[in-house]
Design an enzyme around this catalytic site. Structure first.
Site, mmCIF file in Angstrom:
data_model
loop_
_atom_site.group_PDB
_atom_site.id
_atom_site.type_symbol
_atom_site.label_atom_id
_atom_site.label_comp_id
_atom_site.label_asym_id
_atom_site.label_seq_id
_atom_site.Cartn_x
_atom_site.Cartn_y
_atom_site.Cartn_z
ATOM 1 N N MET A 191 -0.912 -4.502 7.143
ATOM 2 C CA MET A 191 -1.890 -4.812 8.190
ATOM 3 C C MET A 191 -1.929 -3.765 9.305
ATOM 4 S SD MET A 191 -3.029 -7.435 6.765
ATOM 5 C CE MET A 191 -4.266 -7.895 7.953
ATOM 6 N N CYS A 192 -1.446 -2.555 9.033
ATOM 7 C CA CYS A 192 -1.464 -1.506 10.059
ATOM 8 C C CYS A 192 -2.484 -0.408 9.767
ATOM 9 C CB CYS A 192 -0.069 -0.898 10.228
ATOM 10 S SG CYS A 192 1.093 -2.027 11.019
ATOM 11 N N TYR A 207 4.480 -12.987 -10.670
ATOM 12 C CA TYR A 207 3.803 -12.251 -9.593
ATOM 13 C C TYR A 207 4.194 -10.767 -9.659
ATOM 14 C CZ TYR A 207 2.838 -10.066 -5.230
ATOM 15 O OH TYR A 207 2.415 -9.146 -4.312
ATOM 16 N N GLY A 208 3.187 -9.895 -9.583
ATOM 17 C CA GLY A 208 3.373 -8.452 -9.780
ATOM 18 C C GLY A 208 4.548 -7.835 -9.039
#
Length: 624
Positions: free
Chosen positions: A273-274, A222-223
C-alpha cells in the site's frame, strides 16, 4: 552403476517418468526425490521437463482436477482457495533453526521438532493423488545469478502458476550435473473439499528448513504459502545472499527513460500500500520486474536481475483510469490465472474495478449474493481483498525484455525506499551517501497502516527494506551485509526515499501521478544533470527543476506554494521518527554500530537546523 536412490526411483516411477529423472546426473537430487516420493505415497507421478507438452499437461490437469475453471476469455482460468486460506499464514510459517539460534522479529522453531512434526503431517498425504515434479531457475539461466530449484506438489494449480512465474530449469539441471546447490520445495494441498480447496486448515504448516534449504508446506493452496519459488525461496536466498555477500531484495526493477534515449535502472522497496506497483507501472517508463531482485557486484558495479518472469499481483482496485497497462493485460487473451475473484457468466469481477459489479455469482465463499455474510457475521465482498492474478511479464507492452533476459543483469543507477506517512518524509529526497541511505531510508522504513492492512489504522509499521516478513537471518547481519556490499563497489548506486502520502488538514499534498516527476528527477540526479538543495536529511529537488519537469512530464503547472508545503523540513516529526527507530534497534544485540552513528548524525543536523530556522523549515530558506 546405478545408485541406490535411482534404483528406488525406477521402482516408484513409470518408465517414461523415470527416464526424465535418470537424464539428470545428480545423486543428491535422486535421493531427495526417492525419499519424498516414498514418504508422500502419491498414486501417480508426473515429471515436467522444459517442453511445451508438459506445460500443456499441467494446464489440462488443473482443469481436470477442478483446481481451475475456464472463463469466457480464451486462456483465462479462475482458481479458488478455501474461504479461510486467503493470505500468508504468518503464525504457522516458521523458520526451522538449530537449537539456541536467536533471530529477533522472526518466527522460529527448533529444527528437529519442526521436521518431526511436518514429516508426520505429510506421511502418505498424497495417497490417491498425482504428484507433479517441476524444475525451475531463479534469475536468468546459465548466469552468475542462476539458482536452480525443484518443486514437488500435488496441485496442478501450483505447478501451472510456477510455469507462468519462473524460467523452466530441467535442461539447466541436466547441464549442472551433480550439484547440491539447488533449493527444494515439497507441497501438498492435503485433503480437498467439494470445491477442491484445502480442507484441513488446522494442520496448515509452512516450515522453512534453513539448514537444508528446503521448504515444506501442507494443507494450504494460497499462493504465498505454496508457490515455492516466490516468498518461500526468498527466505532461503536472503540467507544465501548474506552468507555470500550479495543482496536478495523485495524490490521492483524498472527502467526510467532519460534525455536523448538514456536508460537508467532503478530498484524500489515499498511495503504494501505504499505505491510499489503503480511506480513500476508508470506507462511511459519500462518494467523489468515487480517484486524480487538479486543484486550482485560484477566488476565493481551493482547489477540486478528480476528473479522471476511473471507477476502474482493483487487485483483489488485495478481500474482502467489508474492502471491502464495492467487493465489492458487483464482484458487480453493471454494466459492468466485469476484467484478468489467474483465470476458471473464466465467473466471475472473484483472490488474497485471501476465498473458495475453483478449482484450475484460465484466467489471464494461459494455461491455469492450481495449482502451475504460469513459464519462470523461479516459481510462478504464480491472478491477477496487479497484476490490475485498470475500472468507472464511478456504480456506487458511496457516490458524491457532485453533487461529481463540479460544474464549479466542491468546496472543499478538508483535504489528507492518508499515509505508511507502523513507528516514526516518529503515526497522525494536523495541520501548523502550509501551508509546514510541504507540506514536512514532503508533500515528506517515505516508505513502507516491503512484500511487495507489488518490492525489499527494510523499506526506506523516498522518494515526495514520492506523485508521484515521474509527475513531469515539476524537483522544485524542483514544490515551489515548491506553496508559492506556498498563499500566494495567502485560505482555506488544513489539511494532515494519517497513518500507519496503527505497530508495537511486531511487533504493529500500530492496527486497520484506526481511520482512520475519524482522518477524523472531521480534519473537526472543519478547522472548529476541537476543540482539539489542540501537539507539535514539529504538532498531535495530545487523548485526551478521541478517546475520544468511538471510541465514536461505531466503538462501541468507546479506552484511555489505546493512545493513549499511538500518539501518543508518537519523537525518535530523527523526527531520523533529517529527516536522511534532508535528504540526499535537499541535492545537488539549485534546491530552494526554505524546504524546508531548515522541516526545520531542525522539528529544533530536536524537540531542544528532547528536552532537556525525553527520547527518547520522552508526549502527556500535552505537554498544557497
Amino acid at each position: 552403476m546405478m545408485n541406490e536412490a535411482l534404483k528406488k526411483l525406477e521402482e516408484l516411477l513409470d518408465k517414461d517418468q523415470f527416464e526424465k529423472i535418470k537424464a539428470i546426473n545428480n545423486p543428491y537430487l535422486h535421493s531427495f526425490l526417492a525419499e519424498w516420493i516414498q514418504w508422500l505415497e502419491p498414486s501417480k507421478v508426473y515429471v515436467c521437463t522444459d517442453s511445451e507438452e508438459d506445460e500443456e499437461y499441467v494446464r489440462w490437469k488443473a482443469l481436470y482436477y477442478g483446481e481451475e475453471r475456464m472463463l469466457e476469455m480464451v486462456r483465462h482460468t479462475v482458481h479458488y482457495d478455501n474461504y479461510y486460506d486467503q493470505a500468508r499464514d504468518k503464525q504457522n510459517t516458521k523458520l526451522l533453526v538449530p537449537k539456541g539460534t536467536n533471530l529477533p522479529f522472526l518466527n522460529t522453531m527448533d529444527r528437529e521438532d519442526g521436521l518431526r512434526e511436518i514429516r508426520e503431517i505429510m506421511k502418505g498425504i498424497m495417497r490417491g493423488k498425482e504428484l507433479f515434479i517441476g524444475f525451475f531457475v531463479l534469475g536468468p539461466k546459465n548466469s552468475v545469478f542462476t539458482i536452480p530449484a525443484v518443486q514437488l506438489t500435488d496441485s496442478a494449480y501450483v505447478m501451472h502458476s510456477e510455469f507462468l512465474l519462473y524460467r523452466k530449469g530441467y535442461e539447466e539441471f541436466k547441464r549442472l550435473g551433480p550439484t547440491k546447490n539447488f533449493l527444494k520445495f515439497v507441497h501438498s494441498a492435503g485433503e480437498l473439499d467439494e470445491r477442491k480447496t484445502s480442507k484441513n486448515l488446522d494442520k496448515r504448516r509452512i516450515y522453512i528448513d534453513l539448514v537444508d534449504e528446503t521448504v515444506y508446506s501442507a494443507n494450504t493452496q494460497y499462493g504465498g504459502n505454496v508457490i515455492g519459488l516466490k516468498k518461500l525461496a526468498f527466505r532461503l536466498t536472503i540467507q544465501r545472499a548474506v552468507r555470500e555477500g550479495w543482496l536478495s531484495e523485495h524490490m521492483f526493477l524498472m527502467r526510467v527513460n532519460g534525455p536523448n534515449g538514456r536508460k537508467t535502472y532503478f530498484t524500489g522497496a515499498y511495503p504494501s500500500m505504499c505505491g510499489k506497483t503503480s511506480t513500476a507501472m508508470i506507462p511511459w517508463e519500462n518494467i523489468v520486474g515487480d517484486d524480487l531482485v538479486f543484486i550482485k557486484n560484477l566488476d565493481g558495479v551493482a547489477r540486478a536481475v528480476n528473479v522471476e518472469i511473471g507477476v502474482f499481483g493483487i487485483i483489488e482496485g485495478i481500474n482502467q483510469k489508474d492502471d491502464p497497462i495492467i487493465w489492458q493485460v487483464l482484458h487480453s487473451p493471454v494466459e492468466i490465472i485469476f484467484s478468489n475473484v467474483l465470476v458471473k457468466d464466465g467473466k471475472p469481477y473484483w472490488n474497485g474495478m471501476g465498473i458495475e459489479i453483478p449482484d450475484e455469482g460465484e466467489n471464494h465463499s461459494g455461491k455469492w449474493w450481495r449482502g451475504k455474510r460469513d459464519a462470523e457475521g461479516k459481510e462478504i465482498p464480491p472478491s477477496h481483498k487479497n484476490a490475485r492474478f498470475t500472468v507472464r511479464l511478456e504480456a506487458f507492452p511496457n516490458l524491457d525484455r532485453e533487461a529481463l533476459e540479460n544474464p549479466c543483469g542491468v546496472e543499478v543507477g538508483g535504489m528507492i525506499f518508499g515509505g508511507r506517512d502523513p507528516d514526516t518524509w518529503p515526497p522525494v529526497r536523495e541520501s548523502f551517501n550509501w551508509d546514510h541511505g541504507v540506514i536512514t531510508m532503508g533500515a528506517a522504513l515505516e508505513s502507516e497502516t491503512t484500511a487495507a492492512t489488518l490492525g489499527k489504522e494510523g499506526v506506523r509499521a516498522f518494515n526495514p527494506m520492506s523485508i521484515l516478513d521474509f527475513l531469515s537471518v539476524h537483522i544485524g547481519d542483514y544490515l551489515r551485509n548491506y553496508l559492506e556490499f556498498g563499500r566494495k563497489l567502485k560505482k555506488t548506486p544513489k539511494i532515494f526515499a519517497v513518500n507519496y502520502f503527505l497530508r495537511e488538514n486531511g487533504q493529500w499534498l500530492n496527486e497520484k501521478l506526481d511520482k512520475a516527476v519524482w522518477l524523472k528527477w531521480m534519473e537526472l540526479r543519478v547522472h548529476n544533470d541537476v543540482g539539489a538543495i542540501e537539507t539535514p536529511i539529504g538532498y531535495i529537488p530545487r523548485y526551478e527543476d521541478l517546475k520544468v519537469l511538471f510541465r514536461q512530464v505531466l503538462n501541468k503547472d507546479y506552484s511555489r506554494e505546493d512545493y513549499e508545503k511538500q518539501f518543508k523540513i518537519r523537525v518535530p516529526e523527523l526527531l520523533a521518527k529517529i527516536d522511534r527507530i532508535w528504540k526499535i534497534y537499541e535492545p537488539i544485540d549485534n546491530i552494526p554500530e554505524e546504524l546508531f552513528q548515522e541516526l545520531e548524525k542525522e539528529r544533530k543536523r536536524i537540531l542544528e537546523a532547528r536552532e537556525k530556522y525553527g520547527d518547520y523549515i522552508s526549502p527556500f530558506a535552505l537554498e544557497k
